[in-house]
Design an enzyme around this catalytic site. Sequence first.
Site, PDB file in Angstrom:
ATOM      1  N   HIS A   1      14.452  72.618  22.046  1.00 51.29           N
ATOM      2  CA  HIS A   1      15.233  73.065  23.192  1.00 51.29           C
ATOM      3  C   HIS A   1      14.483  74.004  24.127  1.00 51.29           C
ATOM      4  CE1 HIS A   1      18.302  71.239  20.749  1.00 51.29           C
ATOM      5  NE2 HIS A   1      19.181  71.370  21.721  1.00 51.29           N
TER       6      HIS A   1
ATOM      7  N   ASP B   1      11.399  61.986  15.142  1.00 50.18           N
ATOM      8  CA  ASP B   1      11.441  63.421  14.837  1.00 50.18           C
ATOM      9  C   ASP B   1      10.220  63.756  13.983  1.00 50.18           C
ATOM     10  OD1 ASP B   1      12.117  66.067  13.976  1.00 50.18           O
ATOM     11  OD2 ASP B   1      14.246  65.586  14.192  1.00 50.18           O
TER      12      ASP B   1
END
Length: 222
Positions: A138, A65
């Site tokens: 997303h 991440d």
Amino acid sequence: MNLEELSKRALKGFMAVEEATRLYEVAREAARHGPCLEIGGYCGLSAAYLGLACRERGSVLFSLDHHEGSEEQQPGAEYFDEELLDPQTGRIDTFPMFRKTIRDLNLENTVVSIVARSAVAARFWRTPLSLVLIDGGHSFEAVFTDYNSWAAHIQPGGFLLIHDIFFDAAQGGQAPRCIYQMALASGLYAELPLVRTLGILQRLPPEGVSDLARERWRRLSV
């Protein structure tokens, strides 16, 4: 720390308990054969469940991440959380919370944090993976990049998990669903039952043929 104790912890994140529990179950199966990797560590909820499974199997979880938050977590966006805002930089920084979660759960010798963007980390990656969880940004570009960067590293029999699959556009974005369907359409994965919005695909062995691939061949060969 066991699964029952972990499920009682209030961890910051966007994954239902049923989904997190299924993560743990799949990771326990996968981790016997190699390390696992998640894309989108956020504050450590998914890493906690995956990490617990990996620790029990003597394996490792790579948690990838950039920790700058996804597009929907930025100031003014729907999922902005002021607690994660760095007052010095004025930017989202989820890494301190992530590290605290891993430390509190005694997973520091199991979870390997990689603070980088997905495509950068994948450039020279050579380690086969038993499980890949896609749960980062997303947007279509973000989910496609994660899939394109990491799917080839899943070993035969390994698992590709994609979170936030919504079959109703009114309930959520469609990029994860699109990539999930692209992976299925490749004919390289067997589809396992969804758990709420968690899609689970298993990479076929070299000699395996998926039901979807067989059906396509049947239609062409008629």
